[in-house]
Design a protein around this motif. Structure first.
Motif, mmCIF file in Angstrom:
data_model
loop_
_atom_site.group_PDB
_atom_site.id
_atom_site.type_symbol
_atom_site.label_atom_id
_atom_site.label_comp_id
_atom_site.label_asym_id
_atom_site.label_seq_id
_atom_site.Cartn_x
_atom_site.Cartn_y
_atom_site.Cartn_z
ATOM 1 N N GLU A 150 -118.822 -74.983 -42.461
ATOM 2 C CA GLU A 150 -119.176 -73.647 -42.943
ATOM 3 C C GLU A 150 -120.290 -73.676 -43.985
ATOM 4 O O GLU A 150 -121.022 -72.708 -44.139
ATOM 5 C CB GLU A 150 -117.945 -72.939 -43.518
ATOM 6 N N PHE A 151 -120.407 -74.784 -44.695
ATOM 7 C CA PHE A 151 -121.403 -74.892 -45.756
ATOM 8 C C PHE A 151 -122.543 -75.839 -45.370
ATOM 9 O O PHE A 151 -123.184 -76.428 -46.229
ATOM 10 C CB PHE A 151 -120.730 -75.368 -47.046
ATOM 11 N N LEU A 210 -114.161 -68.717 -46.772
ATOM 12 C CA LEU A 210 -115.348 -69.538 -47.018
ATOM 13 C C LEU A 210 -116.627 -68.780 -46.684
ATOM 14 O O LEU A 210 -117.600 -68.810 -47.450
ATOM 15 C CB LEU A 210 -115.286 -70.825 -46.193
ATOM 16 N N ARG A 211 -116.635 -68.100 -45.552
ATOM 17 C CA ARG A 211 -117.831 -67.346 -45.145
ATOM 18 C C ARG A 211 -118.151 -66.250 -46.144
ATOM 19 O O ARG A 211 -119.306 -66.032 -46.494
ATOM 20 C CB ARG A 211 -117.634 -66.771 -43.744
ATOM 21 N N ARG A 212 -117.106 -65.548 -46.606
ATOM 22 C CA ARG A 212 -117.333 -64.476 -47.572
ATOM 23 C C ARG A 212 -117.815 -65.045 -48.900
ATOM 24 O O ARG A 212 -118.693 -64.475 -49.552
ATOM 25 C CB ARG A 212 -116.053 -63.652 -47.766
ATOM 26 N N ARG A 258 -119.633 -67.647 -49.364
ATOM 27 C CA ARG A 258 -121.058 -67.979 -49.228
ATOM 28 C C ARG A 258 -121.904 -66.709 -49.228
ATOM 29 O O ARG A 258 -122.965 -66.666 -49.830
ATOM 30 C CB ARG A 258 -121.275 -68.787 -47.943
ATOM 31 N N GLU A 259 -121.419 -65.655 -48.574
ATOM 32 C CA GLU A 259 -122.159 -64.388 -48.506
ATOM 33 C C GLU A 259 -122.342 -63.737 -49.873
ATOM 34 O O GLU A 259 -123.383 -63.162 -50.144
ATOM 35 C CB GLU A 259 -121.447 -63.401 -47.586
ATOM 36 N N ASP A 298 -107.861 -69.912 -39.906
ATOM 37 C CA ASP A 298 -108.769 -68.817 -39.566
ATOM 38 C C ASP A 298 -109.063 -67.966 -40.796
ATOM 39 O O ASP A 298 -110.212 -67.610 -41.060
ATOM 40 C CB ASP A 298 -108.189 -67.950 -38.447
ATOM 41 N N VAL A 321 -111.311 -69.917 -43.193
ATOM 42 C CA VAL A 321 -112.719 -69.895 -42.779
ATOM 43 C C VAL A 321 -113.354 -68.552 -43.137
ATOM 44 O O VAL A 321 -114.492 -68.506 -43.619
ATOM 45 C CB VAL A 321 -112.864 -70.219 -41.271
ATOM 46 N N ARG A 322 -112.625 -67.459 -42.950
ATOM 47 C CA ARG A 322 -113.155 -66.147 -43.348
ATOM 48 C C ARG A 322 -113.428 -66.100 -44.857
ATOM 49 O O ARG A 322 -114.439 -65.562 -45.303
ATOM 50 C CB ARG A 322 -112.211 -65.022 -42.935
#
Length: 143
Positions: free
Chosen positions: A33-34, A132-134, A136-137, A126, A129-130
């Motif tokens: 993810e990173f 982690l994505r948030r 980073r955003e 799951d 991962v959501r």
């Protein structure tokens, strides 16, 4: 704590014990993810005065409450005596993201910005991962 030049892959390969595979799997997930962001080993005295080794993902510069700033990681992963700790240093609307995602993360213990998990099957990957994505955003300047 300070960022070191130690090879993260060598540190992970040298791990043994019941959570070694779990920490390597979490490293795989976070690293995916990173991708393209820093991945470094941080070592030294952590909050509370304990000696720690934390794999940090994504370099950030965070302001300190009393002025100045500190270099830090966006997400950190550490093997503790009785659990794995995942630190997520990202906030949105004045609250740490870990708190927002807590109901979705599974059977884990959640602090302000940390997730404690005793085994990987207790963490909803799951939802993780959501998170982690948030993270980073919502974190400007992560590198």
């Amino acid at each position: 704590m300070e960022r070191t030049d130690r090879d993260v892959d060598a540190v992970l390969a040298a791990l043994d014990g019941e959570r070694a595979d779990a920490i390597r799997e979490l490293d795989r997930v976070v690293s995916a993810e990173f991708a393209g962001l820093e991945r470094a080993l941080w070592e030294g005295v952590f909050w509370g005065g304990t000696e720690q080794a934390i794999i940090g993902y994504g370099a950030v510069t965070q302001p300190r409450p009393k002025g100045g700033s500190v270099d830090w990681f966006l997400v950190g992963l550490a093997d503790q005596a009785k659990h794995l700790s995942i630190y997520v240093n990202a906030a949105e609307d004045g609250a740490y993201l870990v708190q927002r995602f807590a109901p979705e993360l599974g059977r884990v213990k959640v602090g302000s910005a940390a997730i404690s998990v005793t085994s990987l099957d207790r963490l909803d990957l799951d939802a993780f991962v959501r998170l982690l994505r948030r993270a980073r955003e919502v974190t400007p300047g992560v590198r």
